[in-house]
Design a protein around this motif. Structure first.
Motif, PDB file in Angstrom:
ATOM      1  N   ALA A  88      29.605 -56.008 -73.501  1.00 50.43           N
ATOM      2  CA  ALA A  88      30.493 -55.494 -72.270  1.00 50.43           C
ATOM      3  C   ALA A  88      30.909 -54.316 -72.608  1.00 50.43           C
ATOM      4  CB  ALA A  88      31.632 -56.717 -72.044  1.00 50.43           C
ATOM      5  N   ARG A  89      31.446 -54.036 -73.771  1.00 55.15           N
ATOM      6  CA  ARG A  89      31.918 -52.832 -74.051  1.00 55.15           C
ATOM      7  C   ARG A  89      30.922 -51.729 -74.274  1.00 55.15           C
ATOM      8  NH1 ARG A  89      35.254 -51.626 -79.617  1.00 55.15           N
ATOM      9  NH2 ARG A  89      33.193 -52.150 -80.610  1.00 55.15           N
ATOM     10  N   ALA A  90      29.595 -51.949 -74.667  1.00 55.39           N
ATOM     11  CA  ALA A  90      28.589 -51.064 -74.533  1.00 55.39           C
ATOM     12  C   ALA A  90      28.063 -50.636 -73.257  1.00 55.39           C
ATOM     13  CB  ALA A  90      27.167 -51.619 -75.418  1.00 55.39           C
ATOM     14  N   SER A  91      28.313 -51.479 -72.051  1.00 47.73           N
ATOM     15  CA  SER A  91      27.867 -51.036 -70.690  1.00 47.73           C
ATOM     16  C   SER A  91      28.846 -49.930 -70.179  1.00 47.73           C
ATOM     17  CB  SER A  91      28.265 -52.260 -69.852  1.00 47.73           C
ATOM     18  OG  SER A  91      29.589 -52.712 -69.636  1.00 47.73           O
ATOM     19  N   ILE A  92      29.839 -49.529 -70.853  1.00 41.87           N
ATOM     20  CA  ILE A  92      30.680 -48.422 -70.381  1.00 41.87           C
ATOM     21  C   ILE A  92      31.426 -47.639 -71.591  1.00 41.87           C
ATOM     22  CG2 ILE A  92      31.871 -50.032 -68.563  1.00 41.87           C
ATOM     23  CD1 ILE A  92      34.359 -50.281 -70.445  1.00 41.87           C
ATOM     24  N   SER A  93      30.500 -47.480 -72.711  1.00 42.38           N
ATOM     25  CA  SER A  93      30.895 -47.004 -73.753  1.00 42.38           C
ATOM     26  C   SER A  93      29.700 -46.055 -74.529  1.00 42.38           C
ATOM     27  CB  SER A  93      31.652 -47.623 -74.861  1.00 42.38           C
ATOM     28  OG  SER A  93      32.015 -46.973 -76.005  1.00 42.38           O
ATOM     29  N   VAL A  94      29.725 -46.017 -75.804  1.00 43.59           N
ATOM     30  CA  VAL A  94      28.630 -45.323 -76.559  1.00 43.59           C
ATOM     31  C   VAL A  94      27.235 -45.960 -76.293  1.00 43.59           C
ATOM     32  CG1 VAL A  94      27.766 -44.435 -78.640  1.00 43.59           C
ATOM     33  CG2 VAL A  94      30.290 -44.360 -78.139  1.00 43.59           C
ATOM     34  N   ARG A  95      26.204 -45.278 -76.174  1.00 44.08           N
ATOM     35  CA  ARG A  95      24.853 -46.080 -75.900  1.00 44.08           C
ATOM     36  C   ARG A  95      23.829 -45.760 -76.795  1.00 44.08           C
ATOM     37  NH1 ARG A  95      24.381 -46.764 -69.341  1.00 44.08           N
ATOM     38  NH2 ARG A  95      26.566 -47.544 -69.002  1.00 44.08           N
ATOM     39  N   SER A  96      24.141 -45.351 -78.058  1.00 43.33           N
ATOM     40  CA  SER A  96      23.534 -45.096 -79.214  1.00 43.33           C
ATOM     41  C   SER A  96      23.769 -45.314 -80.365  1.00 43.33           C
ATOM     42  CB  SER A  96      22.953 -43.519 -79.077  1.00 43.33           C
ATOM     43  OG  SER A  96      24.126 -42.675 -79.472  1.00 43.33           O
ATOM     44  N   LEU A 114      11.696 -54.284 -84.049  1.00 43.71           N
ATOM     45  CA  LEU A 114      12.576 -53.479 -83.384  1.00 43.71           C
ATOM     46  C   LEU A 114      12.324 -53.402 -81.924  1.00 43.71           C
ATOM     47  CD1 LEU A 114      14.699 -51.413 -83.628  1.00 43.71           C
ATOM     48  CD2 LEU A 114      13.097 -49.665 -83.959  1.00 43.71           C
ATOM     49  N   PRO A 115      11.074 -53.537 -81.504  1.00 39.67           N
ATOM     50  CA  PRO A 115      10.811 -53.913 -79.847  1.00 39.67           C
ATOM     51  C   PRO A 115      11.508 -54.679 -79.195  1.00 39.67           C
ATOM     52  CG  PRO A 115       8.670 -53.400 -81.016  1.00 39.67           C
ATOM     53  CD  PRO A 115       9.734 -53.606 -82.019  1.00 39.67           C
ATOM     54  N   ASP A 116      11.941 -55.948 -80.018  1.00 47.86           N
ATOM     55  CA  ASP A 116      12.918 -56.912 -79.399  1.00 47.86           C
ATOM     56  C   ASP A 116      14.222 -56.278 -79.057  1.00 47.86           C
ATOM     57  OD1 ASP A 116      13.436 -59.834 -79.280  1.00 47.86           O
ATOM     58  OD2 ASP A 116      14.935 -59.329 -80.578  1.00 47.86           O
ATOM     59  N   PHE A 117      14.855 -55.594 -80.083  1.00 47.38           N
ATOM     60  CA  PHE A 117      16.082 -55.165 -79.845  1.00 47.38           C
ATOM     61  C   PHE A 117      16.033 -54.092 -78.459  1.00 47.38           C
ATOM     62  CE2 PHE A 117      19.172 -51.762 -79.949  1.00 47.38           C
ATOM     63  CZ  PHE A 117      20.448 -52.405 -80.316  1.00 47.38           C
ATOM     64  N   CYS A 118      15.127 -53.338 -78.514  1.00 45.68           N
ATOM     65  CA  CYS A 118      14.690 -52.381 -77.371  1.00 45.68           C
ATOM     66  C   CYS A 118      14.560 -53.142 -75.840  1.00 45.68           C
ATOM     67  CB  CYS A 118      13.568 -51.448 -77.603  1.00 45.68           C
ATOM     68  SG  CYS A 118      13.881 -50.272 -79.175  1.00 45.68           S
ATOM     69  N   GLN A 119      14.016 -54.282 -76.166  1.00 47.95           N
ATOM     70  CA  GLN A 119      13.842 -55.039 -74.881  1.00 47.95           C
ATOM     71  C   GLN A 119      15.195 -55.767 -74.314  1.00 47.95           C
ATOM     72  OE1 GLN A 119      10.754 -57.868 -75.087  1.00 47.95           O
ATOM     73  NE2 GLN A 119      10.929 -58.593 -72.943  1.00 47.95           N
ATOM     74  N   ARG A 120      15.988 -56.176 -75.515  1.00 47.43           N
ATOM     75  CA  ARG A 120      17.282 -56.736 -75.101  1.00 47.43           C
ATOM     76  C   ARG A 120      18.351 -55.826 -74.417  1.00 47.43           C
ATOM     77  NH1 ARG A 120      18.211 -61.912 -78.096  1.00 47.43           N
ATOM     78  NH2 ARG A 120      16.546 -62.430 -79.019  1.00 47.43           N
ATOM     79  N   TYR A 121      18.266 -54.720 -75.293  1.00 44.57           N
ATOM     80  CA  TYR A 121      19.249 -53.428 -74.796  1.00 44.57           C
ATOM     81  C   TYR A 121      18.572 -52.356 -74.534  1.00 44.57           C
ATOM     82  CZ  TYR A 121      21.548 -57.249 -77.599  1.00 44.57           C
ATOM     83  OH  TYR A 121      21.993 -58.439 -77.917  1.00 44.57           O
ATOM     84  N   PRO A 122      17.712 -52.300 -73.187  1.00 45.81           N
ATOM     85  CA  PRO A 122      17.178 -51.091 -72.910  1.00 45.81           C
ATOM     86  C   PRO A 122      17.964 -49.896 -72.782  1.00 45.81           C
ATOM     87  CG  PRO A 122      17.117 -52.721 -71.130  1.00 45.81           C
ATOM     88  CD  PRO A 122      17.630 -53.170 -72.372  1.00 45.81           C
ATOM     89  N   GLU A 123      19.277 -50.007 -72.461  1.00 46.80           N
ATOM     90  CA  GLU A 123      20.152 -48.956 -72.353  1.00 46.80           C
ATOM     91  C   GLU A 123      20.650 -48.256 -73.410  1.00 46.80           C
ATOM     92  OE1 GLU A 123      22.797 -52.300 -73.244  1.00 46.80           O
ATOM     93  OE2 GLU A 123      20.826 -52.164 -72.014  1.00 46.80           O
ATOM     94  N   ILE A 124      20.225 -49.018 -74.697  1.00 45.06           N
ATOM     95  CA  ILE A 124      20.754 -48.294 -76.068  1.00 45.06           C
ATOM     96  C   ILE A 124      19.826 -47.549 -76.548  1.00 45.06           C
ATOM     97  CG2 ILE A 124      21.785 -49.071 -78.345  1.00 45.06           C
ATOM     98  CD1 ILE A 124      23.094 -51.470 -77.175  1.00 45.06           C
ATOM     99  N   GLU A 125      19.960 -46.446 -77.213  1.00 41.45           N
ATOM    100  CA  GLU A 125      18.840 -45.620 -77.809  1.00 41.45           C
ATOM    101  C   GLU A 125      19.334 -45.549 -79.271  1.00 41.45           C
ATOM    102  OE1 GLU A 125      18.016 -40.710 -78.584  1.00 41.45           O
ATOM    103  OE2 GLU A 125      19.739 -41.076 -77.473  1.00 41.45           O
ATOM    104  N   VAL A 126      18.218 -46.086 -79.873  1.00 40.09           N
ATOM    105  CA  VAL A 126      18.151 -46.242 -81.427  1.00 40.09           C
ATOM    106  C   VAL A 126      17.614 -45.194 -82.000  1.00 40.09           C
ATOM    107  CG1 VAL A 126      17.246 -47.700 -83.282  1.00 40.09           C
ATOM    108  CG2 VAL A 126      17.608 -48.789 -81.221  1.00 40.09           C
ATOM    109  N   LYS A 127      18.439 -44.260 -82.684  1.00 47.53           N
ATOM    110  CA  LYS A 127      18.262 -42.958 -83.543  1.00 47.53           C
ATOM    111  C   LYS A 127      17.711 -43.276 -84.729  1.00 47.53           C
ATOM    112  CE  LYS A 127      21.036 -40.193 -80.759  1.00 47.53           C
ATOM    113  NZ  LYS A 127      22.327 -39.393 -80.768  1.00 47.53           N
ATOM    114  N   LEU A 128      16.439 -43.524 -85.245  1.00 49.63           N
ATOM    115  CA  LEU A 128      15.900 -43.939 -86.659  1.00 49.63           C
ATOM    116  C   LEU A 128      15.561 -42.792 -87.488  1.00 49.63           C
ATOM    117  CD1 LEU A 128      15.458 -47.089 -87.627  1.00 49.63           C
ATOM    118  CD2 LEU A 128      13.183 -46.599 -86.950  1.00 49.63           C
TER     119      LEU A 128
END
Length: 308
Positions: A88-96, A114-128
């Motif tokens: 809920a907080r991620a939907s209106i806050s930091v997305r990376s 990692l693809p599982d996380f990206c599929q669950r949370y497509p709005e979040i950018e993972v900077k690896l």
């Protein structure tokens, strides 16, 4: 009649921390409280329930049958609640989220998951960030790091994986090994980052042969074998050579679990050692203020706990 109020969430989190770390001291370290505070909170929960949840002994705290029945439900409830709130907080806050990992952990453990996380949370950018450098936790730097060993003072430390060290080979090479001095039958493979993973052929050999007589040890010059061993640029390249039957590889269990399950590699010797250090999740106390970091942390722990 109204129902009796439930224990506070913080007390339930303390109960799970004790159950999952196996001791009051480790639980206190995980959640950033004193052992006294941990003991008081557990006493409150046991008083509310009316039964003992842990047996305390020299080796730490072990769940009683009552505690063992209770833990899965409470742990699952907390995880679901945390995920819902952070989403809920991620939907209106930091997305990376910026995550620092070693090359071995990235290629052998994280890449497949990692693809599982990206599929669950497509709005979040993972900077690896993949490398051996110490993570930079300054503002604008790393949020979370997967690190071998203990965290520096002031950082939160959560153990992820408890590793073992052992030697693997291809199934075909394993079948051809002689009954004695099998370690002499093929090269000892190395890669340039071995020192960073604290995998050391000479240390491993000396530890497993410590109980053998001098005659046995004289049959194999480990120092010379290491010096002459093929050297690869990365763990992944070394492991591919091992799959092809080109020699033995000294590994950590978490890095070859899938290869072993798929029978691409096998444990070719019976000797196994607890790893000197294991992978941990490390982050500053305020890192989870970033809801994307909190989601990634929860997801990572769920992946560690899930079978396979």
């Amino acid at each position: 009649m109204g129902k009796r109020p439930l224990p506070p969430l913080s007390i339930l989190q303390t109960f799970c921390a004790i159950a999952e770390t196996g001791g009051f001291g480790r639980a206190a370290e995980r959640i950033g409280q004193t052992q006294t505070a941990i003991s008081h909170q557990l006493a409150q929960l046991e008083g509310w329930i009316g039964g003992r949840l842990f047996d305390r002994g020299r080796n730490g705290a072990r769940l009683t049958p009552l505690g063992a029945r209770l833990h899965p439900a409470i742990s699952s409830m907390i995880a679901e609640l945390e995920t819902a709130l952070y989403q809920a907080r991620a939907s209106i806050s930091v997305r990376s989220v910026a995550v620092s990992v070693s090359p071995e952990f990235s290629s052998q453990w994280l890449a497949a998951r990692l693809p599982d996380f990206c599929q669950r949370y497509p709005e979040i950018e993972v900077k690896l960030a993949v490398g051996y450098q110490r993570p930079d936790f300054q503002p604008g730097g790393t949020d979370l790091a997967v690190w071998l060993g203990r965290a520096d003072a002031g950082l939160t430390h959560e153990e992820l994986l408890t590793d073992e060290e052992f030697v693997v080979s291809s199934p075909e090479l394993s079948k051809r090994l002689p009954p004695r001095w099998a370690i002499r039958a093929a090269p000892l493979l190395r890669y340039s980052g071995m020192r960073h993973t604290i995998l050391d052929w000479q240390r491993w050999h000396e530890q497993i042969t410590g109980g053998l007589d001098d005659e046995a040890n004289q049959h194999f010059d480990i120092a010379r074998a290491v010096e002459e061993a093929p050297l690869f640029d990365s763990f992944a390249e070394m492991l591919e050579a091992c799959r092809q039957g080109r020699g033995f590889a000294l590994v950590r269990s978490s890095l070859v679990a899938r290869d072993l399950a798929d029978n691409k590699l096998v444990r070719c010797f019976v000797e196994v050692q607890p790893a000197a250090v294991s992978y941990s999740l490390v982050y500053p106390p305020n890192a989870l203020v970033n809801p994307a970091a909190a989601l990634f942390r929860n997801w990572l722990l769920s992946q560690v706990r899930s079978p396979g």
